[in-house]
Design a protein around this motif. Sequence first.
Motif, mmCIF file in Angstrom:
data_model
loop_
_atom_site.group_PDB
_atom_site.id
_atom_site.type_symbol
_atom_site.label_atom_id
_atom_site.label_comp_id
_atom_site.label_asym_id
_atom_site.label_seq_id
_atom_site.Cartn_x
_atom_site.Cartn_y
_atom_site.Cartn_z
ATOM 1 N N ASN A 60 -10.950 -22.937 -31.446
ATOM 2 C CA ASN A 60 -10.632 -24.356 -32.375
ATOM 3 C C ASN A 60 -9.673 -24.970 -31.702
ATOM 4 O OD1 ASN A 60 -9.422 -26.185 -34.138
ATOM 5 N ND2 ASN A 60 -10.542 -25.094 -35.685
ATOM 6 N N VAL A 61 -9.873 -26.281 -31.014
ATOM 7 C CA VAL A 61 -9.139 -27.028 -30.228
ATOM 8 C C VAL A 61 -8.123 -27.553 -30.974
ATOM 9 C CG1 VAL A 61 -8.894 -29.160 -29.131
ATOM 10 C CG2 VAL A 61 -11.066 -27.752 -28.648
ATOM 11 N N ALA A 62 -8.210 -27.918 -32.433
ATOM 12 C CA ALA A 62 -7.220 -28.283 -33.117
ATOM 13 C C ALA A 62 -5.979 -27.323 -33.562
ATOM 14 C CB ALA A 62 -7.531 -28.884 -34.349
ATOM 15 N N SER A 63 -6.483 -26.081 -33.432
ATOM 16 C CA SER A 63 -5.638 -24.780 -33.440
ATOM 17 C C SER A 63 -4.881 -24.744 -32.117
ATOM 18 C CB SER A 63 -6.309 -23.605 -33.894
ATOM 19 O OG SER A 63 -5.569 -22.500 -33.769
ATOM 20 N N ILE A 64 -5.287 -25.016 -31.089
ATOM 21 C CA ILE A 64 -4.710 -24.767 -29.687
ATOM 22 C C ILE A 64 -3.464 -26.205 -29.827
ATOM 23 C CG2 ILE A 64 -4.892 -25.070 -27.250
ATOM 24 C CD1 ILE A 64 -7.700 -24.054 -27.448
ATOM 25 N N HIS A 65 -4.001 -27.065 -30.187
ATOM 26 C CA HIS A 65 -2.893 -28.449 -30.270
ATOM 27 C C HIS A 65 -1.752 -27.832 -31.351
ATOM 28 C CE1 HIS A 65 -4.448 -31.976 -28.471
ATOM 29 N NE2 HIS A 65 -5.704 -31.717 -28.682
ATOM 30 N N ALA A 66 -2.180 -27.355 -32.363
ATOM 31 C CA ALA A 66 -0.938 -27.011 -33.291
ATOM 32 C C ALA A 66 -0.259 -25.953 -32.498
ATOM 33 C CB ALA A 66 -1.603 -26.488 -34.540
ATOM 34 N N PHE A 67 -0.796 -25.047 -31.665
ATOM 35 C CA PHE A 67 0.072 -23.888 -31.338
ATOM 36 C C PHE A 67 0.925 -24.630 -29.872
ATOM 37 C CE2 PHE A 67 -0.316 -21.228 -27.507
ATOM 38 C CZ PHE A 67 0.568 -20.185 -27.664
ATOM 39 N N VAL A 68 0.405 -25.590 -29.239
ATOM 40 C CA VAL A 68 1.325 -25.853 -28.113
ATOM 41 C C VAL A 68 2.511 -26.441 -28.906
ATOM 42 C CG1 VAL A 68 1.404 -27.897 -26.371
ATOM 43 C CG2 VAL A 68 -0.843 -26.282 -26.658
ATOM 44 N N LYS A 69 2.416 -27.301 -29.993
ATOM 45 C CA LYS A 69 3.626 -27.735 -30.681
ATOM 46 C C LYS A 69 4.559 -26.722 -30.971
ATOM 47 C CE LYS A 69 1.189 -32.056 -32.549
ATOM 48 N NZ LYS A 69 0.809 -32.829 -33.642
ATOM 49 N N GLU A 70 4.023 -25.714 -31.725
ATOM 50 C CA GLU A 70 5.006 -24.535 -32.045
ATOM 51 C C GLU A 70 5.532 -23.998 -30.825
ATOM 52 O OE1 GLU A 70 4.409 -21.791 -35.387
ATOM 53 O OE2 GLU A 70 2.147 -22.427 -34.995
ATOM 54 N N VAL A 71 4.776 -23.746 -29.736
ATOM 55 C CA VAL A 71 5.522 -23.303 -28.341
ATOM 56 C C VAL A 71 6.407 -24.129 -27.827
ATOM 57 C CG1 VAL A 71 4.913 -22.631 -25.970
ATOM 58 C CG2 VAL A 71 3.450 -22.116 -27.724
ATOM 59 N N LYS A 72 6.388 -25.379 -27.928
ATOM 60 C CA LYS A 72 7.706 -26.383 -27.546
ATOM 61 C C LYS A 72 8.683 -26.140 -28.501
ATOM 62 C CE LYS A 72 8.726 -30.351 -25.014
ATOM 63 N NZ LYS A 72 8.602 -30.354 -23.855
ATOM 64 N N GLN A 73 8.445 -26.154 -29.808
ATOM 65 C CA GLN A 73 9.614 -25.891 -30.611
ATOM 66 C C GLN A 73 10.114 -24.519 -30.216
ATOM 67 O OE1 GLN A 73 7.914 -26.384 -34.543
ATOM 68 N NE2 GLN A 73 7.879 -28.680 -34.499
ATOM 69 N N THR A 74 9.260 -23.505 -30.022
ATOM 70 C CA THR A 74 10.121 -22.170 -29.773
ATOM 71 C C THR A 74 11.148 -22.303 -28.497
ATOM 72 O OG1 THR A 74 8.096 -21.205 -31.108
ATOM 73 C CG2 THR A 74 9.356 -19.621 -29.676
ATOM 74 N N LEU A 75 10.286 -22.779 -27.354
ATOM 75 C CA LEU A 75 10.933 -22.747 -26.123
ATOM 76 C C LEU A 75 11.999 -23.556 -25.842
ATOM 77 C CD1 LEU A 75 8.010 -21.805 -23.727
ATOM 78 C CD2 LEU A 75 9.458 -20.243 -24.659
ATOM 79 N N GLY A 76 11.925 -24.610 -26.744
ATOM 80 C CA GLY A 76 13.127 -25.716 -26.513
ATOM 81 C C GLY A 76 12.913 -26.402 -25.218
ATOM 82 N N ASP A 77 13.848 -27.132 -24.839
ATOM 83 C CA ASP A 77 13.766 -27.933 -23.618
ATOM 84 C C ASP A 77 14.053 -27.269 -22.260
ATOM 85 O OD1 ASP A 77 13.255 -30.248 -25.211
ATOM 86 O OD2 ASP A 77 15.412 -30.828 -25.436
ATOM 87 N N GLU A 78 14.677 -26.007 -22.349
ATOM 88 C CA GLU A 78 15.166 -25.396 -21.151
ATOM 89 C C GLU A 78 14.000 -24.597 -20.386
ATOM 90 O OE1 GLU A 78 17.612 -26.419 -19.543
ATOM 91 O OE2 GLU A 78 18.151 -27.714 -21.307
ATOM 92 N N LYS A 79 13.299 -23.934 -21.300
ATOM 93 C CA LYS A 79 12.223 -22.870 -20.887
ATOM 94 C C LYS A 79 10.756 -23.238 -20.739
ATOM 95 C CE LYS A 79 14.673 -18.735 -22.943
ATOM 96 N NZ LYS A 79 14.568 -17.670 -23.733
ATOM 97 N N LYS A 80 10.161 -22.916 -19.819
ATOM 98 C CA LYS A 80 8.936 -23.045 -19.593
ATOM 99 C C LYS A 80 7.962 -21.737 -19.311
ATOM 100 C CE LYS A 80 9.629 -27.581 -17.383
ATOM 101 N NZ LYS A 80 9.085 -28.368 -18.632
#
Length: 240
Positions: A60-80
């Motif tokens: 589900n592409v919409a689920s992947i979009h939502a997941f990416v937003k959560e990853v961004k929040q989880t890792l913050g600005d420093e981690k990749k």
Amino acid sequence: MPVYCITGTNRGLGLEFVRQLAQSPDNTIIAATRSLSSDLSDLKAVASPSTHILECDTSNVASIHAFVKEVKQTLGDEKKIDFLLNSAGVNVASSQSSLSLGPDELQQNIAVNVIGPAKMVELLLDAGLLSKDVRILNMTSGLGSLQRSSEIKPRKCAPYSISKAGLNMLTVHQSEDLKPHLPGSVVICMDPGWVKTRMGGDGAVLEASQSIGDMLKVLHGLKAEDTGSFYHHTGEKIPW
């Protein structure tokens, strides 16, 4: 402290990836699972304090979009993400042959096995979440090899085999398309072998712990010139 992002972690190979990687406190793990409402007891049992369990239905592409937003929040600005392991996969309608293909069943295989990894890489890249030297592993199968499939008689798992051949081609394209954005990136596809998992079914000969251990050795030893390659879990290159 490397960051690993793994899909399909509620069972099978994805779960074993988490189990082995969680043994090191240095590893940050993003463990993606299709639904947070399903039974995640096995995953939680092997997770480390630095493992983050997030929902992502890769069909589900919409689920992947939502997941990416959560990853961004989880890792913050420093981690990749240093290692992206596209482990989620399905084998729908394994009894179908090329003469009995069901359009819906073929589309289900392609949605998870091809489109999911494609959109995962695309959207994580767009969000700036992939490290400049990211290693991407697309979990494929020996059944995705045209040469090896031609040697199997009778042929089997036509919808799955077709989707994995598509994933192999996706890998070739990703390996080149990422270079202008992430010059140090390496993208490969890998056959885990016939592993004793629910998907592996009767006759499987390889323990998940052995397969994943082998694959991690290959993954951690990759060099720039390996991008776009098709590997067996042992490190042997497989013919397309």
